[in-house]
Design a protein around this motif. Structure first.
Motif, PDB file in Angstrom:
ATOM      1  N   GLN A 107       2.627  11.233 -18.078  1.00 62.10           N
ATOM      2  CA  GLN A 107       1.524  10.536 -17.412  1.00 62.10           C
ATOM      3  C   GLN A 107       1.684  10.632 -15.900  1.00 62.10           C
ATOM      4  OE1 GLN A 107       2.025   6.646 -19.291  1.00 62.10           O
ATOM      5  NE2 GLN A 107       0.157   7.002 -20.469  1.00 62.10           N
ATOM      6  N   LEU A 108       0.572  10.540 -15.196  1.00 65.02           N
ATOM      7  CA  LEU A 108       0.613  10.505 -13.738  1.00 65.02           C
ATOM      8  C   LEU A 108       1.174   9.169 -13.272  1.00 65.02           C
ATOM      9  CD1 LEU A 108      -2.880  12.050 -12.871  1.00 65.02           C
ATOM     10  CD2 LEU A 108      -0.675  13.224 -13.072  1.00 65.02           C
ATOM     11  N   ALA A 109       1.927   9.200 -12.202  1.00 62.54           N
ATOM     12  CA  ALA A 109       2.485   7.967 -11.640  1.00 62.54           C
ATOM     13  C   ALA A 109       1.444   7.303 -10.745  1.00 62.54           C
ATOM     14  CB  ALA A 109       3.739   8.277 -10.841  1.00 62.54           C
ATOM     15  N   PRO A 110       1.036   6.071 -11.057  1.00 63.80           N
ATOM     16  CA  PRO A 110      -0.004   5.410 -10.240  1.00 63.80           C
ATOM     17  C   PRO A 110       0.404   5.217  -8.785  1.00 63.80           C
ATOM     18  CG  PRO A 110       0.267   4.301 -12.347  1.00 63.80           C
ATOM     19  CD  PRO A 110       1.398   5.281 -12.236  1.00 63.80           C
ATOM     20  N   GLY A 111       1.681   4.963  -8.518  1.00 60.35           N
ATOM     21  CA  GLY A 111       2.111   4.729  -7.143  1.00 60.35           C
ATOM     22  C   GLY A 111       1.588   3.416  -6.596  1.00 60.35           C
ATOM     23  N   ARG A 112       1.715   3.258  -5.301  1.00 60.22           N
ATOM     24  CA  ARG A 112       1.271   2.012  -4.672  1.00 60.22           C
ATOM     25  C   ARG A 112      -0.251   1.912  -4.653  1.00 60.22           C
ATOM     26  NH1 ARG A 112       4.416   1.935   0.964  1.00 60.22           N
ATOM     27  NH2 ARG A 112       3.996   4.174   0.803  1.00 60.22           N
ATOM     28  N   ARG A 113      -0.732   0.680  -4.646  1.00 62.77           N
ATOM     29  CA  ARG A 113      -2.176   0.487  -4.576  1.00 62.77           C
ATOM     30  C   ARG A 113      -2.705   1.035  -3.254  1.00 62.77           C
ATOM     31  NH1 ARG A 113      -3.311  -4.502  -1.921  1.00 62.77           N
ATOM     32  NH2 ARG A 113      -1.399  -5.572  -1.285  1.00 62.77           N
ATOM     33  N   VAL A 114      -4.006   1.274  -3.202  1.00 62.10           N
ATOM     34  CA  VAL A 114      -4.615   1.968  -2.059  1.00 62.10           C
ATOM     35  C   VAL A 114      -4.340   1.243  -0.743  1.00 62.10           C
ATOM     36  CG1 VAL A 114      -6.810   2.681  -1.026  1.00 62.10           C
ATOM     37  CG2 VAL A 114      -6.414   3.032  -3.476  1.00 62.10           C
ATOM     38  N   LEU A 115      -4.487  -0.075  -0.718  1.00 58.48           N
ATOM     39  CA  LEU A 115      -4.341  -0.822   0.526  1.00 58.48           C
ATOM     40  C   LEU A 115      -2.907  -0.904   1.002  1.00 58.48           C
ATOM     41  CD1 LEU A 115      -6.880  -3.749   0.022  1.00 58.48           C
ATOM     42  CD2 LEU A 115      -7.186  -1.614   1.286  1.00 58.48           C
ATOM     43  N   ALA A 116      -1.954  -0.503   0.169  1.00 62.12           N
ATOM     44  CA  ALA A 116      -0.546  -0.518   0.568  1.00 62.12           C
ATOM     45  C   ALA A 116      -0.057   0.858   0.985  1.00 62.12           C
ATOM     46  CB  ALA A 116       0.312  -1.057  -0.576  1.00 62.12           C
ATOM     47  N   ARG A 117      -0.937   1.840   1.027  1.00 62.32           N
ATOM     48  CA  ARG A 117      -0.548   3.199   1.408  1.00 62.32           C
ATOM     49  C   ARG A 117      -0.804   3.431   2.903  1.00 62.32           C
ATOM     50  NH1 ARG A 117      -1.601   7.281  -3.639  1.00 62.32           N
ATOM     51  NH2 ARG A 117      -1.029   5.823  -5.293  1.00 62.32           N
ATOM     52  N   PRO A 118      -0.065   4.360   3.511  1.00 58.79           N
ATOM     53  CA  PRO A 118      -0.179   4.576   4.960  1.00 58.79           C
ATOM     54  C   PRO A 118      -1.593   4.787   5.486  1.00 58.79           C
ATOM     55  CG  PRO A 118       1.740   5.723   4.123  1.00 58.79           C
ATOM     56  CD  PRO A 118       1.012   5.167   2.922  1.00 58.79           C
ATOM     57  N   PRO A 119      -2.479   5.587   4.825  1.00 60.80           N
ATOM     58  CA  PRO A 119      -3.824   5.756   5.394  1.00 60.80           C
ATOM     59  C   PRO A 119      -4.586   4.436   5.534  1.00 60.80           C
ATOM     60  CG  PRO A 119      -3.395   7.460   3.766  1.00 60.80           C
ATOM     61  CD  PRO A 119      -2.270   6.474   3.655  1.00 60.80           C
ATOM     62  N   ALA A 120      -4.512   3.592   4.497  1.00 60.37           N
ATOM     63  CA  ALA A 120      -5.218   2.312   4.565  1.00 60.37           C
ATOM     64  C   ALA A 120      -4.589   1.403   5.605  1.00 60.37           C
ATOM     65  CB  ALA A 120      -5.204   1.638   3.196  1.00 60.37           C
ATOM     66  N   LEU A 121      -3.258   1.396   5.685  1.00 57.82           N
ATOM     67  CA  LEU A 121      -2.584   0.556   6.676  1.00 57.82           C
ATOM     68  C   LEU A 121      -2.926   0.997   8.089  1.00 57.82           C
ATOM     69  CD1 LEU A 121       0.937   0.218   4.993  1.00 57.82           C
ATOM     70  CD2 LEU A 121      -0.884  -1.491   5.071  1.00 57.82           C
ATOM     71  N   ALA A 122      -3.023   2.318   8.300  1.00 56.33           N
ATOM     72  CA  ALA A 122      -3.376   2.821   9.631  1.00 56.33           C
ATOM     73  C   ALA A 122      -4.794   2.410  10.014  1.00 56.33           C
ATOM     74  CB  ALA A 122      -3.228   4.343   9.664  1.00 56.33           C
ATOM     75  N   ILE A 123      -5.726   2.528   9.078  1.00 58.86           N
ATOM     76  CA  ILE A 123      -7.114   2.152   9.362  1.00 58.86           C
ATOM     77  C   ILE A 123      -7.226   0.659   9.631  1.00 58.86           C
ATOM     78  CG2 ILE A 123      -9.403   1.930   8.314  1.00 58.86           C
ATOM     79  CD1 ILE A 123      -8.987   4.636   7.048  1.00 58.86           C
ATOM     80  N   MET A 124      -6.529  -0.155   8.824  1.00 56.66           N
ATOM     81  CA  MET A 124      -6.580  -1.602   9.038  1.00 56.66           C
ATOM     82  C   MET A 124      -5.975  -1.975  10.385  1.00 56.66           C
ATOM     83  SD  MET A 124      -5.925  -3.399   5.327  1.00 56.66           S
ATOM     84  CE  MET A 124      -4.426  -2.501   4.937  1.00 56.66           C
ATOM     85  N   THR A 125      -4.920  -1.262  10.807  1.00 57.25           N
ATOM     86  CA  THR A 125      -4.320  -1.531  12.109  1.00 57.25           C
ATOM     87  C   THR A 125      -5.304  -1.231  13.235  1.00 57.25           C
ATOM     88  OG1 THR A 125      -2.102  -1.017  11.262  1.00 57.25           O
ATOM     89  CG2 THR A 125      -2.420  -0.930  13.653  1.00 57.25           C
ATOM     90  N   VAL A 126      -6.008  -0.101  13.123  1.00 56.65           N
ATOM     91  CA  VAL A 126      -6.997   0.268  14.138  1.00 56.65           C
ATOM     92  C   VAL A 126      -8.122  -0.765  14.195  1.00 56.65           C
ATOM     93  CG1 VAL A 126      -8.751   1.969  14.760  1.00 56.65           C
ATOM     94  CG2 VAL A 126      -6.488   2.727  14.032  1.00 56.65           C
ATOM     95  N   LEU A 127      -8.588  -1.207  13.022  1.00 55.52           N
ATOM     96  CA  LEU A 127      -9.666  -2.193  12.987  1.00 55.52           C
ATOM     97  C   LEU A 127      -9.227  -3.526  13.581  1.00 55.52           C
ATOM     98  CD1 LEU A 127     -11.209  -1.516   9.445  1.00 55.52           C
ATOM     99  CD2 LEU A 127     -12.138  -0.866  11.667  1.00 55.52           C
ATOM    100  N   VAL A 128      -8.004  -3.934  13.279  1.00 56.70           N
ATOM    101  CA  VAL A 128      -7.494  -5.202  13.818  1.00 56.70           C
ATOM    102  C   VAL A 128      -7.374  -5.118  15.333  1.00 56.70           C
ATOM    103  CG1 VAL A 128      -5.471  -6.706  13.937  1.00 56.70           C
ATOM    104  CG2 VAL A 128      -6.326  -5.947  11.717  1.00 56.70           C
ATOM    105  N   LEU A 129      -6.862  -3.988  15.846  1.00 53.60           N
ATOM    106  CA  LEU A 129      -6.732  -3.825  17.291  1.00 53.60           C
ATOM    107  C   LEU A 129      -8.092  -3.799  17.973  1.00 53.60           C
ATOM    108  CD1 LEU A 129      -3.858  -1.167  17.483  1.00 53.60           C
ATOM    109  CD2 LEU A 129      -3.711  -3.619  17.962  1.00 53.60           C
ATOM    110  N   ALA A 130      -9.063  -3.113  17.342  1.00 50.71           N
ATOM    111  CA  ALA A 130     -10.411  -3.073  17.923  1.00 50.71           C
ATOM    112  C   ALA A 130     -11.032  -4.460  17.939  1.00 50.71           C
ATOM    113  CB  ALA A 130     -11.280  -2.103  17.116  1.00 50.71           C
ATOM    114  N   LEU A 131     -10.850  -5.203  16.847  1.00 40.45           N
ATOM    115  CA  LEU A 131     -11.392  -6.563  16.785  1.00 40.45           C
ATOM    116  C   LEU A 131     -10.723  -7.459  17.815  1.00 40.45           C
ATOM    117  CD1 LEU A 131     -13.297  -8.499  15.284  1.00 40.45           C
ATOM    118  CD2 LEU A 131     -11.426  -8.984  13.707  1.00 40.45           C
TER     119      LEU A 131
END
Length: 209
Positions: A107-131
């Motif tokens: 089976q494929l390994a699900p891995g970490r949920r989307v919001l815990a992965r680097p791309p989502a964390l990077a986007i959330m960081t940018v949004l928080v800084l912009a806000l």
């Protein structure tokens, strides 16, 4: 003697098997992704019968990839969010499945949920800084002093920049005295309106030394 098919495995009654690992139950759905390529763009799809484990892994991988690959183009700025919204239905169908059993392939390994992965964390960081850039300055009270005619000040910046500070008129640090704005002449300076306690034009006259 004929060999049984292996891709996909035959359904068990009315239950469909996962086309990746062969586990049951599975549900047929389409998981989508998007790539922005500056001038053009690509829409990606993975269609098939997914068990809960393999479907979750596919959804997380394609959504996470879209989060960092899906913004590099003018149209992609709109296409990437639409693609991720379209995946909500597939995610819901996959999550509604019970835990899979009977897999005959890895089976494929699900891995970490989307919001815990680097791309989502990077986007959330940018949004928080912009806000924070937009909101925090509005929350900081304005500490600029205000003056009325007759006050004496010094300028802690180089004219025409104004960083005025009130000082006693008898102090050797006093550089200018304040009058109504209609009395400016010669080398006087008209103050920023923010410095006026009464929201009226004020003028700074050099002190006589």
């Amino acid at each position: 003697m004929s060999m049984p098919p292996q891709h996909p495995l035959p359904p068990f009654g009315s239950v469909v098997s996962c086309h990746i690992c062969g586990a049951i139950p599975a549900v047929h759905t389409v998981v989508r992704g998007h790539q922005g390529l500056v001038i053009t763009l690509r829409f990606l799809t993975e269609e098939g019968a997914f068990c809960r484990t393999c479907g979750t892994a596919t959804y997380r991988r394609m959504t996470s990839n879209t989060l960092w690959q899906g913004w590099w183009g003018l149209l992609s700025v709109f296409a990437a969010p639409v693609t991720m919204l379209m995946n909500i239905g597939a995610r819901s169908r996959i999550r509604s499945l019970p835990h899979p059993v009977g897999n005959l392939r890895p089976q494929l390994a699900p891995g970490r949920r989307v919001l815990a992965r680097p791309p989502a964390l990077a986007i959330m960081t940018v949004l928080v800084l912009a806000l924070a850039t937009l909101v925090v300055p509005e929350l900081i009270p304005d500490t600029r002093p205000t003056f009325t005619a007759g006050d004496c000040v010094r300028n802690n910046a180089e004219w025409p920049e104004q960083d005025l500070e009130e000082v006693g008129c008898s102090s050797p640090e006093a550089e200018f005295w304040i009058s109504a704005g209609d009395k400016c002449w010669g080398k006087d300076w008209l103050l920023y309106l923010d410095y006026s306690a009464e929201n009226k034009a004020l003028c700074a006259h050099p002190m006589s030394k």
